[in-house]
Design a protein around this motif. Structure first.
Motif, PDB file in Angstrom:
ATOM      1  N   GLN A  21       0.819  -1.211   0.000  1.00  0.00           N
ATOM      2  CA  GLN A  21       0.000   0.000   0.000  1.00  0.00           C
ATOM      3  C   GLN A  21       0.855   1.264   0.000  1.00  0.00           C
ATOM      4  OE1 GLN A  21      -3.287  -0.649  -0.494  1.00  0.00           O
ATOM      5  NE2 GLN A  21      -2.448  -2.726  -0.491  1.00  0.00           N
ATOM      6  N   ARG A  22       2.181   1.117  -0.013  1.00  0.00           N
ATOM      7  CA  ARG A  22       3.069   2.268  -0.137  1.00  0.00           C
ATOM      8  C   ARG A  22       3.059   2.768  -1.573  1.00  0.00           C
ATOM      9  NH1 ARG A  22       8.173  -0.585   2.094  1.00  0.00           N
ATOM     10  NH2 ARG A  22       8.846   0.086   0.012  1.00  0.00           N
ATOM     11  N   LEU A  23       3.251   4.065  -1.744  1.00  0.00           N
ATOM     12  CA  LEU A  23       3.174   4.655  -3.069  1.00  0.00           C
ATOM     13  C   LEU A  23       4.201   4.067  -4.025  1.00  0.00           C
ATOM     14  CD1 LEU A  23       1.934   6.740  -4.979  1.00  0.00           C
ATOM     15  CD2 LEU A  23       3.478   8.464  -4.007  1.00  0.00           C
ATOM     16  N   ASP A  24       5.429   3.877  -3.568  1.00  0.00           N
ATOM     17  CA  ASP A  24       6.465   3.344  -4.464  1.00  0.00           C
ATOM     18  C   ASP A  24       6.127   1.934  -4.925  1.00  0.00           C
ATOM     19  OD1 ASP A  24       6.881   2.491  -1.773  1.00  0.00           O
ATOM     20  OD2 ASP A  24       8.951   1.950  -2.240  1.00  0.00           O
ATOM     21  N   ARG A  25       5.567   1.124  -4.036  1.00  0.00           N
ATOM     22  CA  ARG A  25       5.203  -0.241  -4.400  1.00  0.00           C
ATOM     23  C   ARG A  25       3.985  -0.253  -5.332  1.00  0.00           C
ATOM     24  NH1 ARG A  25       8.898  -4.061  -3.467  1.00  0.00           N
ATOM     25  NH2 ARG A  25       7.247  -5.617  -3.239  1.00  0.00           N
ATOM     26  N   MET A  26       3.039   0.651  -5.100  1.00  0.00           N
ATOM     27  CA  MET A  26       1.867   0.739  -5.966  1.00  0.00           C
ATOM     28  C   MET A  26       2.261   1.064  -7.399  1.00  0.00           C
ATOM     29  SD  MET A  26      -0.596   2.787  -3.280  1.00  0.00           S
ATOM     30  CE  MET A  26      -1.620   3.505  -4.552  1.00  0.00           C
ATOM     31  N   LEU A  27       3.210   1.962  -7.559  1.00  0.00           N
ATOM     32  CA  LEU A  27       3.617   2.392  -8.905  1.00  0.00           C
ATOM     33  C   LEU A  27       4.282   1.274  -9.693  1.00  0.00           C
ATOM     34  CD1 LEU A  27       4.981   5.964  -8.084  1.00  0.00           C
ATOM     35  CD2 LEU A  27       2.874   5.394  -9.323  1.00  0.00           C
ATOM     36  N   THR A  28       4.899   0.320  -9.017  1.00  0.00           N
ATOM     37  CA  THR A  28       5.585  -0.769  -9.721  1.00  0.00           C
ATOM     38  C   THR A  28       4.742  -2.031  -9.838  1.00  0.00           C
ATOM     39  OG1 THR A  28       6.648  -1.565  -7.668  1.00  0.00           O
ATOM     40  CG2 THR A  28       7.858   0.073  -8.978  1.00  0.00           C
ATOM     41  N   GLN A  29       3.544  -2.044  -9.277  1.00  0.00           N
ATOM     42  CA  GLN A  29       2.717  -3.253  -9.313  1.00  0.00           C
ATOM     43  C   GLN A  29       2.412  -3.765 -10.722  1.00  0.00           C
ATOM     44  OE1 GLN A  29      -0.768  -2.746  -6.861  1.00  0.00           O
ATOM     45  NE2 GLN A  29       0.425  -2.652  -4.970  1.00  0.00           N
ATOM     46  N   PRO A  30       2.176  -2.890 -11.724  1.00  0.00           N
ATOM     47  CA  PRO A  30       1.896  -3.437 -13.054  1.00  0.00           C
ATOM     48  C   PRO A  30       3.043  -4.236 -13.649  1.00  0.00           C
ATOM     49  CG  PRO A  30       1.211  -1.142 -12.919  1.00  0.00           C
ATOM     50  CD  PRO A  30       2.007  -1.431 -11.679  1.00  0.00           C
ATOM     51  N   PHE A  31       4.237  -4.050 -13.132  1.00  0.00           N
ATOM     52  CA  PHE A  31       5.425  -4.672 -13.711  1.00  0.00           C
ATOM     53  C   PHE A  31       5.940  -5.828 -12.859  1.00  0.00           C
ATOM     54  CE2 PHE A  31       5.380  -0.012 -14.158  1.00  0.00           C
ATOM     55  CZ  PHE A  31       5.002   0.052 -15.496  1.00  0.00           C
ATOM     56  N   ARG A  32       5.192  -6.191 -11.810  1.00  0.00           N
ATOM     57  CA  ARG A  32       5.652  -7.233 -10.899  1.00  0.00           C
ATOM     58  C   ARG A  32       4.579  -8.295 -10.687  1.00  0.00           C
ATOM     59  NH1 ARG A  32       5.782  -5.891  -5.941  1.00  0.00           N
ATOM     60  NH2 ARG A  32       4.951  -3.779  -6.015  1.00  0.00           N
ATOM     61  N   ASP A  33       5.030  -9.518 -10.493  1.00  0.00           N
ATOM     62  CA  ASP A  33       4.194 -10.599  -9.989  1.00  0.00           C
ATOM     63  C   ASP A  33       4.910 -11.331  -8.861  1.00  0.00           C
ATOM     64  OD1 ASP A  33       1.792 -10.497 -11.468  1.00  0.00           O
ATOM     65  OD2 ASP A  33       2.800 -11.345 -13.204  1.00  0.00           O
ATOM     66  N   ASP A  34       5.905 -10.670  -8.285  1.00  0.00           N
ATOM     67  CA  ASP A  34       6.801 -11.354  -7.351  1.00  0.00           C
ATOM     68  C   ASP A  34       6.173 -11.708  -6.019  1.00  0.00           C
ATOM     69  OD1 ASP A  34       6.726  -8.573  -6.994  1.00  0.00           O
ATOM     70  OD2 ASP A  34       8.594  -8.599  -5.852  1.00  0.00           O
ATOM     71  N   VAL A  35       5.006 -11.140  -5.718  1.00  0.00           N
ATOM     72  CA  VAL A  35       4.365 -11.488  -4.465  1.00  0.00           C
ATOM     73  C   VAL A  35       3.066 -12.249  -4.712  1.00  0.00           C
ATOM     74  CG1 VAL A  35       5.363  -9.692  -3.032  1.00  0.00           C
ATOM     75  CG2 VAL A  35       3.371  -9.173  -4.430  1.00  0.00           C
ATOM     76  N   SER A  36       2.913 -12.800  -5.904  1.00  0.00           N
ATOM     77  CA  SER A  36       1.690 -13.523  -6.229  1.00  0.00           C
ATOM     78  C   SER A  36       1.605 -14.792  -5.400  1.00  0.00           C
ATOM     79  CB  SER A  36       1.679 -13.878  -7.717  1.00  0.00           C
ATOM     80  OG  SER A  36       0.550 -14.665  -8.013  1.00  0.00           O
ATOM     81  N   ASP A  37       0.420 -15.057  -4.889  1.00  0.00           N
ATOM     82  CA  ASP A  37       0.191 -16.319  -4.188  1.00  0.00           C
ATOM     83  C   ASP A  37      -0.999 -17.042  -4.784  1.00  0.00           C
ATOM     84  OD1 ASP A  37      -1.882 -14.771  -3.346  1.00  0.00           O
ATOM     85  OD2 ASP A  37      -1.414 -14.892  -1.211  1.00  0.00           O
ATOM     86  N   GLY A  38      -1.318 -16.712  -6.032  1.00  0.00           N
ATOM     87  CA  GLY A  38      -2.444 -17.355  -6.693  1.00  0.00           C
ATOM     88  C   GLY A  38      -2.451 -17.003  -8.162  1.00  0.00           C
ATOM     89  N   THR A  39      -3.595 -17.127  -8.785  1.00  0.00           N
ATOM     90  CA  THR A  39      -3.683 -16.786 -10.196  1.00  0.00           C
ATOM     91  C   THR A  39      -3.542 -15.289 -10.380  1.00  0.00           C
ATOM     92  OG1 THR A  39      -6.068 -16.590 -10.014  1.00  0.00           O
ATOM     93  CG2 THR A  39      -5.188 -18.737 -10.659  1.00  0.00           C
ATOM     94  N   GLU A  40      -3.214 -14.844 -11.601  1.00  0.00           N
ATOM     95  CA  GLU A  40      -2.921 -13.428 -11.805  1.00  0.00           C
ATOM     96  C   GLU A  40      -4.145 -12.552 -11.563  1.00  0.00           C
ATOM     97  OE1 GLU A  40      -1.595 -10.316 -15.303  1.00  0.00           O
ATOM     98  OE2 GLU A  40      -1.025 -12.422 -15.450  1.00  0.00           O
TER      99      GLU A  40
END
Length: 270
Positions: free
Chosen positions: A249-268
């Motif tokens: 929920q941090r701004l820096d993490r929100m901005l990079t979410q479209p380019f990451r799946d590194d914390v996925s624990d299920g389907t996309e």
């Protein structure tokens, strides 16, 4: 029209204050995370998006509509209609365009990666209504300008639509409780918080429903309406299966979410 930015800002602040106070007094769901953990980033993305749109796009939607009127662009400038009828038709058509755009951003994987940042909020409240990735905001603005040009929307209609869209987005994302009878009546006229909250469920079938922001008719017309979440509003899980850590929920993490799946624990897709 020269006062458009001040008019829109005034409506935004007024509606925000009223809705924030309302949901504090009559919450629909118990918050899972405090405002202090979510609001700085959610409001920060609003400020960032406002600055980027002003920087990247040389015109506002209202100014663009004025140019279109002067040059005779679009369908409504070729039809002899009373001005009030052109304004009403333009608002309805722009709302349909936003509905279709919303469906598209769920259906196309690369667009969903942008849009899922909006859905990754772990609670849903008045600030969620303005939480969109800057790239999605830029793409949406370009699509909106194209719709205005093709339609020939009057500038007053565009201003009314922009104000309406901002106000209803804050209202229907709000964590507020309406009497059940009032909600049943209102959702024939406007998208209510209970109606739109279904769209923020982690359950995929529920996420892909209730796409409307302003008017509820498009979902009913196109078969994407869902009355209630299966688990009920108090028990339903908000968000997507990725990005469930509070640090997301941090701004820096929100901005990079479209380019990451590194914390996925299920389907996309949630």
């Amino acid at each position: 029209m020269s006062n458009e930015p001040l008019i829109r800002l005034g409506f935004f602040l007024g509606v925000f204050i009223v809705v924030a106070a309302w949901e504090a007094l009559a919450p629909r769901r118990e918050r899972q995370h405090s405002r202090w953990a979510r609001w700085p980033a959610n409001l920060g993305i609003v400020a960032l998006n406002t600055a980027l749109v002003r920087l990247l796009l040389p015109t506002t939607a209202v100014a663009f509509a004025l140019v279109g009127e002067q040059r005779g662009w679009g369908l409504l400038n070729t039809i002899d209609l009373p001005y009030w009828a052109a304004v009403v038709l333009a608002v309805l058509a722009l709302d349909l365009a936003i509905y279709l755009q919303h469906v598209l951003f769920h259906a196309v994987p690369v667009l969903w990666r942008l849009h899922r940042m909006h859905h990754a909020d772990l609670d849903i409240d008045v600030t969620t209504g303005a939480r969109f990735h800057p790239i999605e905001i830029a793409a949406s603005m370009i699509l909106k300008l194209a719709a205005i040009a093709a339609l020939g929307a009057p500038a007053e209609a565009v201003l009314a639509f922009e104000i309406l869209l901002n106000a209803t987005a804050m209202f229907n994302h709000a964590n507020l409780r309406l009497p059940a009878g009032l909600d049943r009546v209102l959702r024939w006229l406007v998208v209510t918080p209970d109606m739109h909250r279904v769209h923020h469920s982690i359950v995929r079938q529920e996420t892909n429903s209730n796409f409307g922001f302003n008017m509820p008719w498009w979902d009913r017309l196109f078969g994407t309406y869902r009355a209630q979440p299966a688990a009920g509003h108090e028990a339903m899980t908000i968000g997507v299966e990725q990005f469930r850590s509070p640090r997301e929920q941090r701004l820096d993490r929100m901005l990079t979410q479209p380019f990451r799946d590194d914390v996925s624990d299920g389907t996309e897709r949630g």
